[in-house]
Each structure stands twice: as structure tokens, then as C-alpha cells.
Design a protein around this motif. Structure first.
Motif, PDB file in Angstrom:
ATOM      1  N   ASP A  63       0.522  -1.370   0.229  1.00 21.23           N
ATOM      2  CA  ASP A  63       0.318   0.068   0.054  1.00 21.23           C
ATOM      3  C   ASP A  63       0.813   1.232   0.037  1.00 21.23           C
ATOM      4  O   ASP A  63       0.354   1.952  -0.912  1.00 21.23           O
ATOM      5  CB  ASP A  63      -1.220   0.100   1.418  1.00 21.23           C
ATOM      6  CG  ASP A  63      -1.847  -0.685   1.429  1.00 21.23           C
ATOM      7  OD1 ASP A  63      -2.258  -1.288  -0.086  1.00 21.23           O
ATOM      8  OD2 ASP A  63      -2.741  -1.487   2.364  1.00 21.23           O
ATOM      9  N   GLU A  64       1.979   1.267   0.996  1.00 22.12           N
ATOM     10  CA  GLU A  64       2.969   1.922   1.260  1.00 22.12           C
ATOM     11  C   GLU A  64       3.343   2.803  -0.604  1.00 22.12           C
ATOM     12  O   GLU A  64       3.378   3.592  -1.292  1.00 22.12           O
ATOM     13  CB  GLU A  64       4.171   2.386   2.096  1.00 22.12           C
ATOM     14  CG  GLU A  64       3.222   1.817   2.970  1.00 22.12           C
ATOM     15  CD  GLU A  64       3.944   1.761   4.522  1.00 22.12           C
ATOM     16  OE1 GLU A  64       4.172   2.611   6.032  1.00 22.12           O
ATOM     17  OE2 GLU A  64       4.972   0.932   4.133  1.00 22.12           O
ATOM     18  N   MET A  65       3.920   1.667  -0.768  1.00 23.88           N
ATOM     19  CA  MET A  65       4.327   1.739  -2.448  1.00 23.88           C
ATOM     20  C   MET A  65       3.622   2.425  -3.466  1.00 23.88           C
ATOM     21  O   MET A  65       4.487   3.213  -4.201  1.00 23.88           O
ATOM     22  CB  MET A  65       5.096   0.694  -3.151  1.00 23.88           C
ATOM     23  CG  MET A  65       6.240   0.002  -3.718  1.00 23.88           C
ATOM     24  SD  MET A  65       7.794   1.278  -4.297  1.00 23.88           S
ATOM     25  CE  MET A  65       8.408   0.142  -2.972  1.00 23.88           C
ATOM     26  N   TYR A  66       2.695   1.841  -3.475  1.00 23.91           N
ATOM     27  CA  TYR A  66       1.463   2.540  -4.769  1.00 23.91           C
ATOM     28  C   TYR A  66       1.211   3.502  -4.239  1.00 23.91           C
ATOM     29  O   TYR A  66       1.291   4.882  -5.060  1.00 23.91           O
ATOM     30  CB  TYR A  66       0.096   1.760  -4.215  1.00 23.91           C
ATOM     31  CG  TYR A  66      -1.048   2.111  -5.053  1.00 23.91           C
ATOM     32  CD1 TYR A  66      -1.032   2.135  -6.322  1.00 23.91           C
ATOM     33  CD2 TYR A  66      -1.834   3.452  -4.633  1.00 23.91           C
ATOM     34  CE1 TYR A  66      -1.670   2.731  -7.175  1.00 23.91           C
ATOM     35  CE2 TYR A  66      -2.943   3.748  -4.863  1.00 23.91           C
ATOM     36  CZ  TYR A  66      -2.923   3.427  -6.390  1.00 23.91           C
ATOM     37  OH  TYR A  66      -3.949   4.086  -7.735  1.00 23.91           O
ATOM     38  N   LYS A  67       1.436   4.497  -2.557  1.00 23.77           N
ATOM     39  CA  LYS A  67       1.510   5.852  -2.789  1.00 23.77           C
ATOM     40  C   LYS A  67       1.942   6.554  -3.020  1.00 23.77           C
ATOM     41  O   LYS A  67       1.659   7.393  -3.642  1.00 23.77           O
ATOM     42  CB  LYS A  67       1.205   5.864  -1.315  1.00 23.77           C
ATOM     43  CG  LYS A  67      -0.529   5.703  -0.680  1.00 23.77           C
ATOM     44  CD  LYS A  67      -0.449   6.302   0.524  1.00 23.77           C
ATOM     45  CE  LYS A  67      -1.627   5.357   1.597  1.00 23.77           C
ATOM     46  NZ  LYS A  67      -2.039   5.694   2.695  1.00 23.77           N
ATOM     47  N   PHE A  68       3.439   5.961  -3.033  1.00 23.28           N
ATOM     48  CA  PHE A  68       4.757   6.396  -3.348  1.00 23.28           C
ATOM     49  C   PHE A  68       5.336   6.422  -4.684  1.00 23.28           C
ATOM     50  O   PHE A  68       4.990   7.426  -5.631  1.00 23.28           O
ATOM     51  CB  PHE A  68       5.979   5.341  -2.634  1.00 23.28           C
ATOM     52  CG  PHE A  68       7.770   6.301  -3.725  1.00 23.28           C
ATOM     53  CD1 PHE A  68       8.082   7.050  -2.706  1.00 23.28           C
ATOM     54  CD2 PHE A  68       7.777   4.830  -3.943  1.00 23.28           C
ATOM     55  CE1 PHE A  68       8.884   7.316  -3.652  1.00 23.28           C
ATOM     56  CE2 PHE A  68       9.608   5.911  -4.975  1.00 23.28           C
ATOM     57  CZ  PHE A  68      10.219   7.220  -4.048  1.00 23.28           C
ATOM     58  N   MET A  69       4.716   5.810  -5.505  1.00 22.76           N
ATOM     59  CA  MET A  69       4.836   5.446  -6.937  1.00 22.76           C
ATOM     60  C   MET A  69       3.446   6.563  -7.455  1.00 22.76           C
ATOM     61  O   MET A  69       4.132   6.771  -8.705  1.00 22.76           O
ATOM     62  CB  MET A  69       5.123   4.279  -7.192  1.00 22.76           C
ATOM     63  CG  MET A  69       5.385   3.109  -6.517  1.00 22.76           C
ATOM     64  SD  MET A  69       6.918   4.077  -7.593  1.00 22.76           S
ATOM     65  CE  MET A  69       6.901   3.577  -9.395  1.00 22.76           C
ATOM     66  N   SER A  70       2.791   6.362  -6.900  1.00 20.69           N
ATOM     67  CA  SER A  70       1.376   7.240  -7.613  1.00 20.69           C
ATOM     68  C   SER A  70       1.335   8.872  -7.427  1.00 20.69           C
ATOM     69  O   SER A  70       0.819   9.545  -7.653  1.00 20.69           O
ATOM     70  CB  SER A  70       0.045   7.117  -6.639  1.00 20.69           C
ATOM     71  OG  SER A  70      -0.086   7.334  -5.500  1.00 20.69           O
ATOM     72  N   GLY A  71       2.634   9.372  -6.626  1.00 21.66           N
ATOM     73  CA  GLY A  71       2.729  10.440  -5.688  1.00 21.66           C
ATOM     74  C   GLY A  71       1.778  10.694  -4.946  1.00 21.66           C
ATOM     75  O   GLY A  71       1.913  12.417  -4.663  1.00 21.66           O
ATOM     76  N   SER A  72       0.982  10.294  -3.445  1.00 25.96           N
ATOM     77  CA  SER A  72       0.868  10.965  -3.299  1.00 25.96           C
ATOM     78  C   SER A  72       0.408  10.686  -1.767  1.00 25.96           C
ATOM     79  O   SER A  72       0.247  10.232  -1.299  1.00 25.96           O
ATOM     80  CB  SER A  72      -1.551  10.020  -3.142  1.00 25.96           C
ATOM     81  OG  SER A  72      -0.802   9.080  -3.054  1.00 25.96           O
TER      82      SER A  72
END
Length: 60
Positions: A31-40
Motif C-alpha cells: 500500500d505504501e509503495m502504491y502511494k509512493f509511486m502515484s505521488g500521493s
């Protein structure tokens, strides 16, 4: 109030020669990686400031 962070100013945001780009050095979960990659990823609990005088300014 959550502290807004900028990955480009974080000590954990390092240049990786293997990937030839900047990456987060923290072992993020999915979940954290998704936020990091999406810029959020605006309230990162792993943020470490590059400003070495930040603590001194808080003391004054």
C-alpha cells in the motif's frame, strides 16, 4: 495535524546506480509503495529531513 513531506528532501530518497534513478530506501509495504509511486505519499512516517539544523532551530 499531519506533517507534509517531500520525498526529494528526505534522507531515505537515494540514488540507486543499479536502477539509474532515485528510490526510497525504506522497505515499504504494498500500500505504501502504491502511494509512493502515484505521488500521493504526503504523510510519510519514515520521512527524515536533510536539514541538519532543524533541531537547533526548534530549540531556540
Amino acid at each position: 495535524m499531519k506533517k507534509a513531506t517531500n520525498c526529494e528532501c528526505c534522507n531515505n530518497y537515494i540514488y540507486d546506480d543499479y536502477y539509474d534513478c532515485y528510490v526510497c530506501d525504506v522497505n515499504l509495504d504494498e500500500d505504501e509503495m502504491y502511494k509512493f509511486m502515484s505521488g500521493s505519499f504526503d504523510s510519510c512516517p519514515y520521512y527524515q529531513s536533510n536539514d541538519e539544523y532543524e533541531i537547533v532551530r526548534k530549540q531556540n
